[in-house]
Design a protein around this motif. Structure first.
Motif, PDB file in Angstrom:
ATOM      1  N   GLY A 156      -7.522   4.462   4.721  1.00 12.82           N
ATOM      2  CA  GLY A 156      -7.497   4.619   3.275  1.00 12.82           C
ATOM      3  C   GLY A 156      -7.697   6.040   2.808  1.00 12.82           C
ATOM      4  N   SER A 157      -8.202   6.934   3.704  1.00 16.20           N
ATOM      5  CA  SER A 157      -8.452   8.319   3.324  1.00 16.20           C
ATOM      6  C   SER A 157      -8.833   9.118   4.568  1.00 16.20           C
TER       7      SER A 157
ATOM      8  N   TYR B 276       0.386   2.497   8.782  1.00 11.69           N
ATOM      9  CA  TYR B 276      -0.796   2.778   7.963  1.00 11.69           C
ATOM     10  C   TYR B 276      -1.982   3.045   8.883  1.00 11.69           C
TER      11      TYR B 276
ATOM     12  N   GLN C  74      -4.386   8.051   0.863  1.00 11.88           N
ATOM     13  CA  GLN C  74      -4.324   7.223   2.065  1.00 11.88           C
ATOM     14  C   GLN C  74      -3.499   7.933   3.135  1.00 11.88           C
TER      15      GLN C  74
ATOM     16  N   HIS D  28       0.812  -1.208   0.000  1.00 12.79           N
ATOM     17  CA  HIS D  28       0.000   0.000   0.000  1.00 12.79           C
ATOM     18  C   HIS D  28       0.855   1.272   0.000  1.00 12.79           C
TER      19      HIS D  28
ATOM     20  N   GLY E 125      -2.111   0.498  -2.982  1.00 20.77           N
ATOM     21  CA  GLY E 125      -2.622   1.620  -2.207  1.00 20.77           C
ATOM     22  C   GLY E 125      -3.472   2.548  -3.048  1.00 20.77           C
ATOM     23  N   ARG E 126      -3.933   3.650  -2.418  1.00 25.22           N
ATOM     24  CA  ARG E 126      -4.733   4.640  -3.134  1.00 25.22           C
ATOM     25  C   ARG E 126      -4.235   6.031  -2.754  1.00 25.22           C
TER      26      ARG E 126
END
Length: 528
Positions: A293-294, A290, A276, A240, A272-273
């Motif tokens: 995600g947002s 981590y 994130q 990610h 990943g995106r």
């Protein structure tokens, strides 16, 4: 060489007086070395009868802060005669540290200038309406839940404008994620720690810009120096966040007010995106942590916890939603296996929970050991073996291993042949002779430490064109220079044990092929 005092006379005298005061009794010679880095001053001192001396150098340090970084040394005789040396191009002595290439970085430690992802291009376009609507809904629900619990609205400052966002993004050269932009349109951070993002507080937009533009662009910067371990560990879940020590496109936007920082990632790894969120800082050693995600996912988790009555209300303006943003159970990336000679090591390794996530192992006090036993640890990147008898480093099955550090009576180096990923090899205090021929088969070998080890043919170091960082003891350095062979183009040289500034200056000149520098000051005097 400048043999006058060049303004160092008072400093040299103060060093000699401080050294005499701290030397105690029954000594005939003593040495004091100071290293002024520009931000700190460190001290090493010893005499011919004491390994370490305590010297009061506080006043000298305050004087040095008015000068450029420099290494200084006073060598004092009991009769009061002393020799002073100063050199600005020697990083440190005892142990010695010479850096020839300040731009050098290990693998995974990029310099600034990474290509900008297309999505991070600042465009001055307004925030995505759909994202703004969702963040507005979540923020409004947070405010309503907060008011229901606390009896009044959260103390959030007014939001910024689209023009403010465009100006900030023009300064940093990055377009922020749409949901973070939306959050700033609704509130310029959470300076009173009301709990908008759970355990974290977004900073005001101006602070975000300052964080990004101070020093190198981007965020983080983990173990970037040549004397750091340097292996970059991968955040979980794997794939990610890119396995880098820093990234131009990581933007710090919040913190927990306790030395840990929150960043959005605009340059994700394959799984990943963009947008994130991860954490780094005082309590995050090893891989980045981590978080979500947002930013939207963080807001959602906070609102859902408050909605379910899962929160802590410590009073005043504080409200802490009980989320998994920080408290989720995580498997450590590191394992320490002690008293290894008494253990069934294959069974220990096979029984490690979450072994596929282990990236670092310290193996202490094994007897004879073949490192092939660690093959079940498929993510292992750093392996350190301490105080072993005989080590056979059969690490061909450890395909991502980057650093191998061994202290042992004997190491069967031939087992290393051809390893494709190993760039750091440290073989300290190996008693039986090492044959370095196999090192030529390691295509990525960048750093080598042989200090204290028996190495009959040190000249083979010169056959390693990719070698950039070398650590030896003083005798080994002298032997290597005595071969007369052309040395590899080193970025840094480290010398263990006691060294003098004159020795380190001579080494610098020998390794660079240069003449003594103008930054050298050396003179003698006598204390009254």
């Amino acid at each position: 060489m400048n043999t006058g005092d060049a303004g160092y006379g008072d400093i040299a005298r103060a060093m000699a007086e401080a050294l005499r005061a701290g030397a105690g009794e029954w000594w005939t010679s003593a040495t004091l070395q100071l290293r002024h880095t520009g931000g700190s001053v460190s001290c090493t001192a010893w005499s011919d009868v004491r390994e370490n001396l305590r010297v009061d150098y506080g006043g000298i340090a305050r004087t040095l802060f008015e000068r450029p970084p420099v290494a200084l040394e006073v060598r004092l005789r009991a009769g009061g005669e002393y020799t002073f040396t100063a050199r600005e191009d020697v990083a440190a002595v005892s142990p010695g540290r010479l850096v020839f290439d300040e731009e050098f970085r290990y693998p995974g430690h990029p310099r600034p200038g990474l290509p900008r992802p297309a999505a991070a291009e600042p465009t001055a376009a307004p925030t995505d309406p759909a994202v703004l609507a969702e963040v507005t809904r979540l923020t409004a629900e947070f405010a309503a839940l907060y008011a229901g619990i606390k009896g009044g609205p959260p103390p959030l400052p007014p939001g910024r404008t689209e023009a403010d966002l465009a100006a900030a993004e023009a300064r940093i050269g990055v377009r922020l994620p749409e949901d973070l932009r939306a959050l700033y349109l609704l509130a310029d951070g959470d300076p009173d720690d009301a709990g908008l993002l759970g355990p974290y507080s977004p900073e005001p937009l101006g602070r975000l810009v300052a964080n990004y533009t101070e020093g190198e662009p981007g965020s983080y910067g983990w173990e970037d120096a040549p004397d750091d371990d340097g292996v970059v560990f991968e955040p979980v879940p794997f794939g990610h966040v890119k396995r880098l020590s820093r990234n131009d496109w990581w933007v710090t936007f919040g913190s927990d007010r306790g030395g840990n920082y929150l960043a959005v990632d605009l340059d994700p790894a394959a799984r990943g995106r963009a947008g994130q969120v991860f954490e780094y800082g005082r309590d995050v050693y090893g891989p980045l942590r981590y978080v979500a995600g947002s930013v939207t996912a963080m807001l959602t988790e906070v609102v859902e916890a408050l909605r379910a009555g899962k929160y802590e209300d410590p009073g005043e303006q504080y409200l802490f939603a009980e989320t998994g943003l920080r408290d989720a159970e995580e498997r450590s990336y590191s394992e320490v296996i002690s008293h290894a000679a008494d253990l069934d090591l294959p069974a220990v390794v096979a029984g490690l929970p979450g072994r596929e996530l282990v990236q670092e192992v310290y193996l202490n006090d094994p007897a004879d050991v073949d490192l092939a036993l660690f093959e079940p640890l498929t993510a292992l990147r750093l392996l350190k073996v301490n105080r072993a008898a005989v080590v056979t480093p059969s690490v061909g099955g450890l395909e991502v291993l980057e650093s191998l550090q061994i202290s042992a009576r004997r190491v069967e180096l031939g087992a290393l042949a051809g390893h494709p990923a190993l760039w750091d090899l440290q073989l300290e205090d190996v008693g039986e002779p090492l044959d370095l021929a196999v090192l030529g088969t390691l295509p990525r070998l960048t750093r080598l430490n042989l200090a204290g080890s028996a190495v009959p043919d040190l000249g083979r170091v010169c056959d390693l064109p990719g070698l950039r960082v070398l650590e030896l003891d003083g005798d080994q350095v002298r032997r290597l220079l005595g071969t007369g062979r052309l040395l590899p183009p080193l970025a840094a040289l480290f010398v263990t044990g006691r060294t003098t500034l004159r020795e380190m200056a001579g080494l610098r000149d020998a390794f660079t092929g240069g003449a003594p520098q103008d930054t050298v000051v050396e003179f003698s005097a006598v204390l009254q």
